[in-house]
Design an enzyme around this catalytic site. Structure first.
Site, mmCIF file in Angstrom:
data_model
loop_
_atom_site.group_PDB
_atom_site.id
_atom_site.type_symbol
_atom_site.label_atom_id
_atom_site.label_comp_id
_atom_site.label_asym_id
_atom_site.label_seq_id
_atom_site.Cartn_x
_atom_site.Cartn_y
_atom_site.Cartn_z
ATOM 1 N N LYS A 38 57.466 -24.772 31.436
ATOM 2 C CA LYS A 38 56.899 -26.129 31.402
ATOM 3 C C LYS A 38 57.613 -27.017 32.420
ATOM 4 O O LYS A 38 58.713 -26.680 32.874
ATOM 5 C CB LYS A 38 57.043 -26.711 29.994
ATOM 6 C CG LYS A 38 58.487 -26.842 29.500
ATOM 7 C CD LYS A 38 58.537 -27.125 27.999
ATOM 8 C CE LYS A 38 59.969 -27.251 27.513
ATOM 9 N NZ LYS A 38 60.060 -27.201 26.040
ATOM 10 N N TYR A 264 71.750 -52.903 48.086
ATOM 11 C CA TYR A 264 71.070 -54.010 47.421
ATOM 12 C C TYR A 264 72.003 -54.732 46.449
ATOM 13 O O TYR A 264 72.826 -54.109 45.778
ATOM 14 C CB TYR A 264 69.877 -53.482 46.632
ATOM 15 C CG TYR A 264 68.699 -53.086 47.503
ATOM 16 C CD1 TYR A 264 68.197 -53.947 48.479
ATOM 17 C CD2 TYR A 264 68.085 -51.853 47.334
ATOM 18 C CE1 TYR A 264 67.112 -53.568 49.262
ATOM 19 C CE2 TYR A 264 67.002 -51.473 48.103
ATOM 20 C CZ TYR A 264 66.521 -52.343 49.073
ATOM 21 O OH TYR A 264 65.448 -51.978 49.842
#
Ligand SMILES: *Cc1c(COP(=O)(O)O)cnc(C)c1O
Length: 369
Positions: A38, A264
């Site tokens: 999965k 940032y």
């Protein structure tokens, strides 16, 4: 091994084969082995991994959703595929691709029976899932009578397997709880056999179940994380090999003065003359903001370099003040030589989340065969 020239997730198929053989050796030869692929085979590449495992002799595959199973079928995977959490809206697609549903509640049973009838199915294989303590998905023990009632006089489906899932197979402090799950699973399956008139497969163990509770292997085991190189415990990790290695390169190097900031919000401020490198990988690639601001380090020529400042969408900055390196040099985040489990732990998470979070933007390259 080729040096990285951009951000790559290197997938080692020989390591996968090694892990498969190790896990296989922990169960009896007649026990079937279901490989859990999965979430893109835990972030690697479901198709490539499934093909390799098919060659190695894996008996069964499982995925979480129908779409994942359809992709495997379209690629040519022929072994049975169990879908752990199918949604009724996809039941017909599921039948068309010969995918076996986990039937986990009266609602799902009713809707799947209707879909099987509509498509004229006979003895379509399904896996009945029971909740034995995880409290996530599954019928309860008291549903057995109801299930039998729904199945009587109907031949659209056949109970191929009965299964359950352990909540804490990796935690030996919870051994009593796990043993309780094993005995309630036993009780449920025993109740079924005489009523069905045939004996479905039984499966219960995930990777840590295989390693810690091999006596409960029944007819089949389901392994995910172990195949990718992790055993949820140092002693097992040592025996396994990491399949995925995340590497990148240095895009640019800056020399910064005391007091200058990086990134940032000026989250990092230099307190001396420092050298920093910018890497072409960020939170959009699966390295989340929680790894920034000194939480985690990466390796440049085998030396640790801290991730400084805020992780950006497409970039991170690292401190290379004491490391001799140049633009274009390779940087290792995790994998061979740097445990993903340790990398994940720096941000209070686990290998499962880190691996499955590496986004599809990152190029996958394959080594071994
Ligand atoms: C994901 C999953 C597994 C695989 O677990 P691992 O710990 O990765 O081996 C097995 N069974 C079920 C039901 C799962 O959802």
């Amino acid at each position: 091994m080729a040096k990285a020239q951009e951000t790559v997730l290197e997938i080692d198929l020989d390591a996968l084969a090694h892990n498969y053989r190790y896990l296989r050796s922990k169960v009896a030869p007649e026990t079937k082995f279901m490989a859990v692929v999965k979430a893109f085979a835990y972030g690697s590449d479901a198709t490539k991994i499934a093909f390799k495992l098919e060659t190695l002799g894996v008996d069964y595959f499982s995925v979480a959703y129908v779409k994942e199973g359809v992709a495997l079928r379209e690629a040519g995977i022929s072994r049975p595929i169990l879908v752990l959490q199918p949604q009724p809206t996809n039941f017909e697609a599921m039948i068309e691709s010969c995918l076996e549903p986990s039937i986990y509640s009266p609602r799902i049973l009713r809707l799947f029976l209707a879909a099987a009838q509509k498509l004229d199915q006979k003895k379509y294989p399904v896996h009945l899932k029971f909740n034995t303590g995880l409290n996530r998905l599954g019928f309860c023990e008291n549903d057995v009578a109801h299930i039998m009632e729904c199945l009587s006089d109907r031949d659209e489906i056949k109970v191929e397997a009965i299964f359950s899932h352990l909540a804490a197979s990796d935690d030996l402090d919870e051994a009593r709880f796990t043993e309780g799950q094993i005995s309630s699973f036993e009780k449920i399956t025993t109740a079924f056999h005489p009523k069905l008139g045939y004996r479905p497969l039984q499966h219960l163990l995930n990777t840590s179940g295989i390693l810690n509770y091999p006596a409960a292997q029944y007819d089949m085991v389901r392994s995910g994380i172990g195949l990718y190189g992790f055993g949820n415990e140092a002693k097992f990790d040592q025996e396994l090999k990491p399949v995925a290695t995340l590497k990148t390169i240095i895009s640019q190097i800056h020399r910064i003065e005391p007091g200058e900031s990086v990134g940032y919000n000026r989250a990092f401020k230099a307190n001396g003359h420092q050298v920093i490198a910018t890497l072409p990988i960020g939170h959009a690639d699966g390295i989340g903001r929680q790894y920034g601001n000194g939480a985690t380090y990466v390796f440049v020529h085998d030396k640790k370099a801290m991730i400084i400042g805020n992780v950006c969408m497409d970039m991170i900055m690292i401190d290379i003040t004491d490391i001799e390196c140049k633009e274009g040099d390779e940087v290792l985040l995790f994998g061979k030589g740097a445990s993903a489990e340790n990398f994940a732990a720096t941000a209070n998470t686990i290998s499962y989340e880190l691996l499955t979070g590496i986004s599809q933007r990152v190029k996958r390259v394959f080594i071994g065969h």
